[in-house]
Design a protein around this motif. Structure first.
Motif, PDB file in Angstrom:
ATOM      1  N   ILE A 131       0.837  -1.209   0.000  1.00 34.52           N
ATOM      2  CA  ILE A 131       0.000   0.000   0.000  1.00 34.52           C
ATOM      3  C   ILE A 131       0.867   1.252   0.000  1.00 34.52           C
ATOM      4  N   MET A 132       1.919   1.247   0.815  1.00 34.65           N
ATOM      5  CA  MET A 132       2.795   2.424   0.902  1.00 34.65           C
ATOM      6  C   MET A 132       3.507   2.676  -0.415  1.00 34.65           C
ATOM      7  N   ASN A 133       3.861   1.619  -1.144  1.00 34.97           N
ATOM      8  CA  ASN A 133       4.502   1.803  -2.455  1.00 34.97           C
ATOM      9  C   ASN A 133       3.561   2.495  -3.430  1.00 34.97           C
ATOM     10  N   ARG A 134       2.291   2.149  -3.370  1.00 33.83           N
ATOM     11  CA  ARG A 134       1.307   2.803  -4.245  1.00 33.83           C
ATOM     12  C   ARG A 134       1.107   4.262  -3.844  1.00 33.83           C
ATOM     13  N   ILE A 135       1.091   4.490  -2.545  1.00 29.39           N
ATOM     14  CA  ILE A 135       0.953   5.875  -2.065  1.00 29.39           C
ATOM     15  C   ILE A 135       2.160   6.701  -2.486  1.00 29.39           C
ATOM     16  N   LEU A 136       3.350   6.103  -2.407  1.00 32.20           N
ATOM     17  CA  LEU A 136       4.571   6.799  -2.806  1.00 32.20           C
ATOM     18  C   LEU A 136       4.533   7.157  -4.282  1.00 32.20           C
ATOM     19  N   LEU A 137       4.052   6.255  -5.107  1.00 33.79           N
ATOM     20  CA  LEU A 137       3.921   6.546  -6.537  1.00 33.79           C
ATOM     21  C   LEU A 137       2.957   7.700  -6.767  1.00 33.79           C
ATOM     22  N   ARG A 138       1.899   7.740  -5.978  1.00 35.16           N
ATOM     23  CA  ARG A 138       0.929   8.832  -6.104  1.00 35.16           C
ATOM     24  C   ARG A 138       1.583  10.168  -5.786  1.00 35.16           C
ATOM     25  N   TYR A 139       2.418  10.205  -4.733  1.00 35.40           N
ATOM     26  CA  TYR A 139       3.106  11.439  -4.361  1.00 35.40           C
ATOM     27  C   TYR A 139       4.098  11.853  -5.445  1.00 35.40           C
ATOM     28  N   LYS A 140       4.807  10.897  -5.987  1.00 35.74           N
ATOM     29  CA  LYS A 140       5.784  11.227  -7.035  1.00 35.74           C
ATOM     30  C   LYS A 140       5.082  11.769  -8.280  1.00 35.74           C
ATOM     31  N   LYS A 141       3.891  11.234  -8.555  1.00 34.11           N
ATOM     32  CA  LYS A 141       3.135  11.708  -9.713  1.00 34.11           C
ATOM     33  C   LYS A 141       2.665  13.143  -9.516  1.00 34.11           C
TER      34      LYS A 141
END
Length: 492
Positions: free
Chosen positions: A469-479
């Motif tokens: 879940i945190m990896n997906r959240i991190l991708l969202r922040y990078k986007k």
């Protein structure tokens, strides 16, 4: 001279940069005040029915008088949080040819026109003329109402002095908060019959209206005392501006045992303890933790699973709700620096999650005091804590990627809306109503035991799949990072 000072004050209000902010903020503030006013008016007409429900067989006026103690305790604490120190507004006037006593008089007079002084009248006046007047003569009812107005003003003037005193010693507000909570608990559990004593006083005022003038003698003394104290300290090198003192730097060295993320935890804790707005947000956690004493005592709420889920989410997620909803706006000032590090953003998000998890566990441990209301309460608090750790914490971090409003850490969070964007309000609704709606859906599809099990396993699932879940959240922040960087830079 006084009318000149008043004219300057009006111009400073209308020319303030605050009114150049977003039109949405203005509409929000007006709507909030209007909604609160209407709610208090409706409350004033419905107080008799509410008191009859919760105090069956007891005289409505007597029950109201007994509970006035809780209002004044709440009001005193509220003033320490909301009511600003009027003396700071005198700084621009010190360089103008005005007598210091005139400036001090203007500041004290101006302080009376505060919304906290007017809001109580919205429910006191309807109750007085709709209920009290039915049992007592007009002169007795007016005396009772005038006495309450006098006590509100006494509370106001005492609040000014305490707030000015706490301007130099921040621990004063914490002491007042602790004292207020202590008095509330002593009276609520009837250890000391404070409520009965207060009721006897107001009963005496109803029978002898002349007693209603007593608070006004105290008002005169407090007014002159505040006037003299403010005028006496009206020098730049005196107590007007607090002297700089050595900052107590907390090292939080115990966080080193958490490895690389421990450094970020230490920085986060330093930010919380050293800045005004983060401390104010943290202070609101205390209110949410003690909120159960009010809600669990209400049998109509404590007997419904929906209400128990709502209260459990509120108590165990108190830190996530009050502090977490502004992530990552707390870091807006140095957000560009985090973006220059390969793992800076990831560690920041993991730090936030760690703090949410730790605070939820601590809040759950505290919630064990609610065992006095039954084991069912503790069971739902446990389910809510698991759900907050596994689900709510991740939702807060994911919603944070939509943040576009920076936060000034030196400002108080009360009646200060900078940093409050649409995502914050949406997040609040999701945090508060989401678990209840989810639990409601489960309760319609499953029996009680299976409903509890699925609700708890949902939180466990969030904990088990935390890394994914945190990896997906991190991708969202990078986007969204470039949009966030641009928004933070444009809003400062």
């Amino acid at each position: 001279m006084s009318h000149i000072i008043s004219s300057l004050n009006r111009k400073s209000f209308y020319r303030s940069t605050y009114w150049k902010k977003s039109i949405g903020i203005k509409i929000l503030v007006v709507f909030f005040v209007f909604y609160l006013s209407i709610s208090l008016l409706i409350l004033g007409f419905n107080i008799p029915a509410i008191l009859q429900e919760y105090f069956p067989g007891q005289n409505v006026i007597k029950a109201f008088n007994e509970n006035l103690l809780f209002y004044f305790i709440f009001s005193a604490i509220l003033r320490q949080l909301f009511q600003e120190i009027p003396i700071v507004n005198s700084l621009p006037l010190l360089v103008l040819p005005f007598k210091k006593r005139k400036i001090a008089q203007h500041l004290v007079n101006k302080s009376f026109f505060h919304i906290i002084n007017f809001l109580p009248l919205l429910f006191l006046v309807p109750f007085a003329f709709n209920t009290v007047l039915e049992e007592y003569e007009l002169i007795n009812t007016l005396g009772w109402l005038i006495n309450l107005v006098g006590l509100i003003l006494v509370n106001h003037l005492v609040g000014i002095w305490l707030k000015r005193f706490s301007f130099y010693k921040e621990k004063t507000s914490a002491i007042i908060l602790g004292l207020g909570i202590g008095l509330f608990l002593l009276s609520f559990f009837k250890i000391i019959p404070l409520s009965s004593w207060i009721a006897q006083y107001f009963h005496a005022v109803l029978n002898y209206p002349a007693l209603s003038l007593a608070p006004f003698f105290l008002i005169i003394l407090l007014y002159r005392f505040n006037l003299n104290e403010i005028a006496r300290g009206m020098y730049l090198d005196s107590k007007l501006i607090p002297a700089e003192k050595e900052v107590n730097i907390h090292s939080f060295s115990w966080t080193d045992k958490f490895g690389a993320i421990g450094k970020y935890i230490s920085l986060e804790l330093k930010m919380i303890t050293r800045n005004k707005r983060t401390r104010t947000a943290f202070l609101s956690v205390i209110f949410l933790l003690f909120y159960g004493f009010i809600l669990y005592g209400n049998s109509s709420m404590a007997n419904h699973d929906f209400s128990l889920v709502f209260i459990g989410i509120l108590i165990t997620g108190s830190f996530s709700i009050s502090y977490g909803q502004f992530t990552p706006a707390w870091h807006s000032k140095y957000f560009p620096f985090l973006m220059t590090r390969d793992f800076g953003l990831k560690n920041m998000l993991n730090t936030q999650y760690f703090l949410f998890m730790a605070s939820t566990l601590i809040a759950f441990i505290f919630s064990t005091v609610y065992l006095i209301y039954g084991t069912e309460v503790l069971f739902f608090n446990f389910l809510s804590a698991i759900f907050n750790i596994g689900v709510t914490s991740h939702i807060i971090l994911w919603m944070g990627s939509f943040s576009i409003k920076p936060i000034d850490l030196s400002e108080s969070s009360f009646f200060y809306y900078k940093g409050t964007g649409a995502s914050v309000w949406i997040m609040s609704l999701i945090i508060m109503l989401g678990p209840m709606l989810y639990y409601g859906l489960l309760s319609m599809l499953l029996k009680d035991v299976w409903c509890y099990l699925v609700f708890g396993l949902t939180g466990v699932g969030g904990i088990v799949f935390h890394e994914s879940i945190m990896n997906r959240i991190l991708l969202r922040y990078k986007k969204n990072k470039h949009r966030m960087l641009y928004s933070y830079r444009q809003s400062t």
